[in-house]
Design a protein around this motif. Structure first.
Motif, short mmCIF file in Angstrom:
data_model
loop_
_atom_site.label_atom_id
_atom_site.label_comp_id
_atom_site.label_asym_id
_atom_site.label_seq_id
_atom_site.Cartn_x
_atom_site.Cartn_y
_atom_site.Cartn_z
N ASP A 1 42.43 60.41 40.48
CA ASP A 1 42.81 60.77 40.58
C ASP A 1 44.64 59.77 40.00
O ASP A 1 44.21 59.09 40.22
CB ASP A 1 44.08 61.26 41.87
CG ASP A 1 44.83 62.84 42.14
OD1 ASP A 1 45.48 62.36 41.88
OD2 ASP A 1 44.26 63.60 42.70
N LYS B 1 40.45 59.76 44.50
CA LYS B 1 41.64 60.03 44.76
C LYS B 1 42.56 58.11 44.65
O LYS B 1 43.74 58.38 44.69
CB LYS B 1 41.85 60.56 46.53
CG LYS B 1 43.35 60.80 46.58
CD LYS B 1 44.26 61.71 46.11
CE LYS B 1 45.38 61.87 47.09
NZ LYS B 1 46.51 62.47 46.21
N ASP C 1 45.78 57.06 42.86
CA ASP C 1 47.33 57.75 42.63
C ASP C 1 47.87 57.37 44.05
O ASP C 1 49.13 57.32 43.71
CB ASP C 1 46.62 59.36 42.85
CG ASP C 1 47.81 60.30 43.18
OD1 ASP C 1 48.28 60.52 41.88
OD2 ASP C 1 47.81 60.67 43.64
N HIS D 1 51.76 56.11 44.21
CA HIS D 1 52.48 56.59 45.18
C HIS D 1 53.12 55.68 46.02
O HIS D 1 54.26 55.91 46.59
CB HIS D 1 51.93 58.15 45.99
CG HIS D 1 51.60 59.37 45.39
ND1 HIS D 1 53.17 59.76 45.10
CD2 HIS D 1 50.91 59.88 44.70
CE1 HIS D 1 52.51 61.09 44.45
NE2 HIS D 1 51.23 60.86 44.11
N HIS E 1 46.38 62.97 35.74
CA HIS E 1 48.09 63.15 35.85
C HIS E 1 48.28 61.50 36.03
O HIS E 1 47.11 60.90 35.51
CB HIS E 1 49.77 63.47 35.96
CG HIS E 1 48.33 63.81 37.87
ND1 HIS E 1 49.13 61.89 38.26
CD2 HIS E 1 48.13 64.49 38.95
CE1 HIS E 1 48.31 62.04 40.05
NE2 HIS E 1 47.95 63.84 39.90
N THR F 1 50.90 58.92 37.46
CA THR F 1 51.53 58.61 38.31
C THR F 1 51.77 57.33 38.23
O THR F 1 50.52 56.28 38.01
CB THR F 1 50.62 58.71 39.65
OG1 THR F 1 50.11 60.04 40.04
CG2 THR F 1 51.36 58.58 40.49
N HIS G 1 54.25 61.23 40.11
CA HIS G 1 53.40 62.07 39.21
C HIS G 1 54.31 62.00 37.60
O HIS G 1 55.57 62.36 37.59
CB HIS G 1 52.90 63.34 38.85
CG HIS G 1 52.02 63.34 40.20
ND1 HIS G 1 51.30 64.27 40.22
CD2 HIS G 1 51.50 62.94 41.26
CE1 HIS G 1 50.56 64.06 41.47
NE2 HIS G 1 50.77 63.39 41.78
ZN ZN Z 1 49.42 62.36 43.54
#
Ligand code: ZN
Ligand code: ZN
Length: 423
Positions: free
Chosen positions: A16, A313, A316, A320, A358, A360, A367
């Motif tokens: 991710d 995950k 990502d 963030h 995507h 990030t 994103h």
């Molecule tokens: Zn995200």
């Protein structure tokens, strides 16, 4: 087609938010470029690479729309709102007319005009009492709407799903989550003229009042207040959606598919595509997730399934959190996942693809629309000169630039499952 029993199979590993931009503190490298990734580099050397524009060039995908595209669906045609995918991922069986929301337990302050000001959108994020708080509001009776059922399920940390079930509901309504701290909790707005949308928006406002009434009165929050913790006295709602009506991967490609993931959203998108969900103890969708267990579960599932979606995950999350160093560490964790996976699979029969849903960007903390690297390795795959799995190296790969939706036909071609066009 290959003979039955020897049909090639696919593992799609989605990291991710894997893509990134050059980062000053990494000497102008991206986290993929700065990380030590012997397995990914070997796979890039042996396989074919390229760049994937997951939705379309320059469009920042959500995780839900990004995954729909990676599974071969047109997200613009079939996206029904995040709430439905979260609800499916939480194990709820949705009825066609249900309206599902993603919910956040949050801390609010009631103002003199009876509106609510958001103090903390996540009520401190780690919320050990979330299950007890969920039990308190699950099945609550809405005044003047006896026929509408309110179903609440806790997922992870401060997150939950809320489903409305009953007559004359519409998912074409706005969020109550204003998304900013210090903002006022929104009144849900009807997004279409139908009476059902007006009625549902008004029900949601009643729900906001009921959430506050029940949650602010519970001893759980009195205890949190005494301990100096933010009260979880509201549930903010967003992403209203109905049941996604998409044909399963089995209906489209004739394959049996399975999902190994920690987060509810990813399991939900997978379930909407007809995948079997394999629950793996230790798959947390957080930094501490057990990648050995996930890789082994995916390899084991190849005995019973043709296509395994394996989600990671933490790349990502680190982006963030605007933490490039941690993202580098999570890329190296992904590399370890792949080393465990590759040691388990029969390379003559299994095609492995690695990509992201995507970019990030750590500098942005969100994103962005930059494409993500893609690699495919397996029997019949033509290798190219690329020897690293990075954004810039894969830009020179033999698969070129593709859209997310192109990935599924490409993989099914290696499985001899994409029908010939013409004679
Ligand atoms: Zn995200
Ligand atoms: Zn994502």
């Amino acid at each position: 087609m290959a003979a039955a029993g020897t049909m090639p199979k696919v593992v799609l590993v989605v990291a991710d938010g894997i893509g990134d931009r050059p980062i000053r503190t990494l000497n102008g490298k991206t986290p993929l470029e700065a990380a030590r990734t012997p397995t990914l580099d070997r796979l890039a050397t042996e396989g074919a690479t390229g760049l994937l524009h997951v939705i379309a060039p320059g469009v920042p995908p959500g995780s839900d729309t990004g995954h729909l595209a990676l599974f071969g669906y047109d997200p613009y045609g079939c996206y029904t709102g995040r709430g439905a995918f979260e609800a499916l991922g939480a194990g709820l069986v949705l009825e066609p007319a249900d309206v599902a929301f993603r919910g956040n337990f949050a801390t609010v302050q009631q103002l003199k005009d009876k509106t609510f000001k958001v103090i903390d959108r996540r009520a401190g994020r780690s919320l050990p009492e979330a299950a007890a708080l969920t039990a308190l509001i699950d099945g609550l009776a809405l005044p003047r709407a006896a026929k509408v059922k309110v179903i609440v399920r806790h997922t992870t940390e401060h997150r939950c799903v809320v489903v409305l079930r009953g007559p004359n509901l519409s998912a074409r309504i706005g969020d109550t989550d204003p998304h900013g701290h210090g903002d006022i909790v929104l009144k849900s707005k009807p997004l279409e003229k139908a009476a059902s949308a007006r009625q549902t928006a008004s029900l949601v406002d009643t729900l906001t009042q009921e959430f506050y009434r029940l949650l602010s009165a519970t001893p759980i929050n009195a205890k949190r207040r005494q301990a100096g913790l933010p009260e979880a006295n509201m549930v903010l709602l967003r992403g209203a959606g109905g049941h996604p009506a998409i044909p399963s991967l089995e209906a489209i490609y004739g394959i049996r598919s399975a999902c190994v993931a920690g987060g509810a959203l990813y399991k939900g998108v997978a379930r909407s595509a007809g995948m079997d969900i394999i629950d793996v103890p230790g798959a947390t969708a957080s930094y501490d997730t057990d990648v050995d267990a996930k890789a082994l579960a995916a390899a084991t599932a190849l005995a019973t399934h043709d296509y395994i979606f394996l989600h990671f995950k933490a790349t990502d999350t680190a982006a963030h959190d605007k933490d490039p160093t941690r993202k580098v560490a999570m890329v190296e964790k992904l590399d370890h996942l792949l080393s465990v996976l590759m040691a388990q699979v029969n390379r003559d029969q299994v095609c492995v693809a690695v990509t992201g849903d995507h970019t990030t960007a750590c500098d942005v903390g969100n994103h962005t629309g930059d494409p993500v690297p893609l690699l495919i390795v397996g029997p019949g795959v033509r290798s190219d000169p690329v020897v690293r799995f990075t954004e810039r190296a894969c830009a020179g790969g033999g698969l070129g630039h593709l859209r997310g939706r192109d990935l599924m036909p490409l993989l099914m071609n290696f499985l001899d499952r994409t029908p010939m066009f013409g004679a």
